[in-house]
Design a protein around this motif. Structure first.
Motif, mmCIF file in Angstrom:
data_model
loop_
_atom_site.group_PDB
_atom_site.id
_atom_site.type_symbol
_atom_site.label_atom_id
_atom_site.label_comp_id
_atom_site.label_asym_id
_atom_site.label_seq_id
_atom_site.Cartn_x
_atom_site.Cartn_y
_atom_site.Cartn_z
ATOM 1 N N HIS A 59 6.710 2.239 -12.808
ATOM 2 C CA HIS A 59 7.997 2.099 -12.117
ATOM 3 C C HIS A 59 9.169 2.120 -13.094
ATOM 4 C CE1 HIS A 59 10.853 0.830 -9.091
ATOM 5 N NE2 HIS A 59 11.155 -0.256 -9.783
ATOM 6 N N ASN A 95 -1.455 7.132 0.213
ATOM 7 C CA ASN A 95 -2.839 6.867 -0.176
ATOM 8 C C ASN A 95 -3.074 5.369 -0.101
ATOM 9 O OD1 ASN A 95 -5.301 6.438 -1.450
ATOM 10 N ND2 ASN A 95 -4.955 7.967 -3.033
ATOM 11 N N ARG A 96 -3.855 4.914 0.892
ATOM 12 C CA ARG A 96 -4.064 3.486 1.101
ATOM 13 C C ARG A 96 -4.781 2.809 -0.061
ATOM 14 N NH1 ARG A 96 -3.449 1.039 5.825
ATOM 15 N NH2 ARG A 96 -5.218 -0.345 5.442
ATOM 16 N N LYS A 138 -3.944 3.250 -3.150
ATOM 17 C CA LYS A 138 -2.965 3.053 -4.200
ATOM 18 C C LYS A 138 -1.905 2.056 -3.745
ATOM 19 C CE LYS A 138 -1.470 6.683 -6.368
ATOM 20 N NZ LYS A 138 -0.916 8.032 -6.639
ATOM 21 N N ARG A 139 -1.139 1.542 -4.711
ATOM 22 C CA ARG A 139 -0.027 0.658 -4.425
ATOM 23 C C ARG A 139 1.277 1.316 -4.861
ATOM 24 N NH1 ARG A 139 -4.021 -1.037 -2.446
ATOM 25 N NH2 ARG A 139 -4.606 -3.212 -2.080
ATOM 26 N N ALA A 140 2.382 0.838 -4.287
ATOM 27 C CA ALA A 140 3.689 1.398 -4.620
ATOM 28 C C ALA A 140 4.743 0.305 -4.549
ATOM 29 C CB ALA A 140 4.035 2.533 -3.651
ATOM 30 N N ARG A 142 0.837 -1.185 0.000
ATOM 31 C CA ARG A 142 0.000 0.000 0.000
ATOM 32 C C ARG A 142 0.879 1.245 0.000
ATOM 33 N NH1 ARG A 142 -5.409 -0.838 1.107
ATOM 34 N NH2 ARG A 142 -5.936 -2.931 1.833
ATOM 35 N N SER A 143 0.457 2.251 -0.735
ATOM 36 C CA SER A 143 1.193 3.510 -0.763
ATOM 37 C C SER A 143 1.070 4.215 0.578
ATOM 38 C CB SER A 143 0.649 4.409 -1.878
ATOM 39 O OG SER A 143 1.178 5.711 -1.788
ATOM 40 N N VAL A 200 1.297 -0.183 -11.773
ATOM 41 C CA VAL A 200 2.402 0.270 -10.938
ATOM 42 C C VAL A 200 3.747 -0.127 -11.538
ATOM 43 C CG1 VAL A 200 3.432 0.167 -8.639
ATOM 44 C CG2 VAL A 200 0.952 0.166 -8.883
ATOM 45 N N TYR A 250 -1.330 6.650 -11.473
ATOM 46 C CA TYR A 250 0.092 6.337 -11.541
ATOM 47 C C TYR A 250 0.819 7.019 -12.708
ATOM 48 C CZ TYR A 250 -1.543 2.737 -8.354
ATOM 49 O OH TYR A 250 -2.128 2.075 -7.301
#
Length: 345
Positions: free
Chosen positions: A267, A212-213, A215-217, A208-209, A263, A278
């Protein structure tokens, strides 16, 4: 243990439990179940796997994690369960159907299952209307028959179980992600820029980002193992001597994490066209396109991602099934406009 203050109407609640010396070494799922009566151990175990439990700000997804004295365990509880979804006469593009399963081509904009903000108008509501009682209870109250999902704005092929036996068999295949079995999933994505190589692999864990929960990171430590294999299908413009503005790639998943393709492509510097989450920093790339492609790309309302290939072994008959779906109209029109606009370059 203390429950955090919860603003009126907030959808989530957090429980925090301090690990005392006597509890050190216990399994995480057993520890939280023993120290909270809010949920059963099996429910807590599911919450851990869903990424709803953190220790010291780090998400823990393994129920068998051994807790240490002095750690503070935070559990995010979802809203209470809502009533069983009702059938709704929403049109479905059925690609294949038999007594055990159904394959549909999901349009962009259709949410897969009911959740906060989308209790009606979902694929599950449509499936209940289409399949009737054959979906009841399979996969849980809110997700009958669902063994995998696509983001709301991702289009393409999905398979849904209609029986318990089919659900078990399909779930096993999706858990394996095609490493040893017949499962095959391929997506087409329109990205900004062009990867330097014809093909490659992104092996980067996701969590989780922090900002911002939803979103992913990509993370260096912890997170969930995630691997995406990609290959370039087309470059726009085609002339390798010209600057690449956009390209069409195929992505195949070795793991199935939330927002994984989106993501991972961001990246490596090539976010999806239309991805506001993203790829917002690349939105101005549309200005490099001639009209009318410029306006189409700038206004594209979703991430340009389509699940175009789905293959699996039928969980009952054993037959290997494989389906292909062409790009949906909006995606195909965008690709055609960009290709036409840059042909002369």
């Amino acid at each position: 243990m203390r429950d955090s203050d919860q603003k009126q109407g907030a959808p989530l609640e957090t429980i925090e439990i301090a690990v005392e010396e006597a509890a050190a070494g216990a399994r995480l799922d057993a520890f939280v179940a023993a120290n909270s009566e809010r949920c059963s151990r099996s429910r807590f175990k599911a919450l851990i796997k869903e990424g709803q439990v953190a220790i010291g700000g780090r998400t823990i997804v393994e129920p068998n994690y051994r807790v240490n004295a002095g750690e503070l365990v935070s559990i995010t509880l979802p809203p209470p369960e809502d009533p069983t979804p009702e059938p709704e006469p929403i049109p479905l593009n059925v690609v294949y159907e038999d007594d055990d399963l159904i394959v549909i081509d999901k349009p962009p904009g259709l949410v897969v299952h009911p959740a906060a903000g989308n209790w009606t108008g979902t694929l599950v509501n449509a499936l209940i209307a289409h399949c009737g009682d054959s979906l009841s209870g399979i996969g849980g109250v809110r997700r009958p028959g669902i063994v995998h999902r696509l983001d709301k704005d991702t289009s393409g092929l999905m398979v849904v179980a209609k029986t318990d036996a089919a659900h078990r068999g399909l779930s096993e295949q999706f858990a394996d992600h095609g490493r040893t079995g017949s499962l095959e999933r391929a997506y087409k994505a329109l990205v900004w820029g062009c990867p330097a190589h014809m093909a490659g692999t992104v092996d980067a864990a996701l969590d989780r980002s922090g900002g911002n929960r939803m979103k992913r990171a990509v993370v260096k430590f912890g997170g969930k193992h995630a691997v995406t294999h990609w290959r370039r299908l087309a470059r726009y413009p085609k002339d390798p001597a010209s600057e690449a503005i956009s390209s069409l790639v195929e992505c195949r998943l070795e793991t199935g994490r939330t927002h994984q393709i989106r993501v991972h492509m961001a990246h490596i510097g090539h976010p999806l066209v239309g991805d506001r989450d993203y790829g917002a920093g690349f939105a101005t790339r549309a200005n490099r396109l001639p009209e009318p492609a410029r306006s189409l790309a700038a206004a594209f309302p979703r991430q340009a991602l389509h699940a175009g290939i789905l293959g699996f072994r039928h969980p009952v008959s054993g037959e290997v099934l494989r389906f292909e779906s062409p790009l949906p109209e909006d995606f195909a029109a965008l690709v055609a406009a960009i290709e036409a606009a840059l042909t002369s370059r």
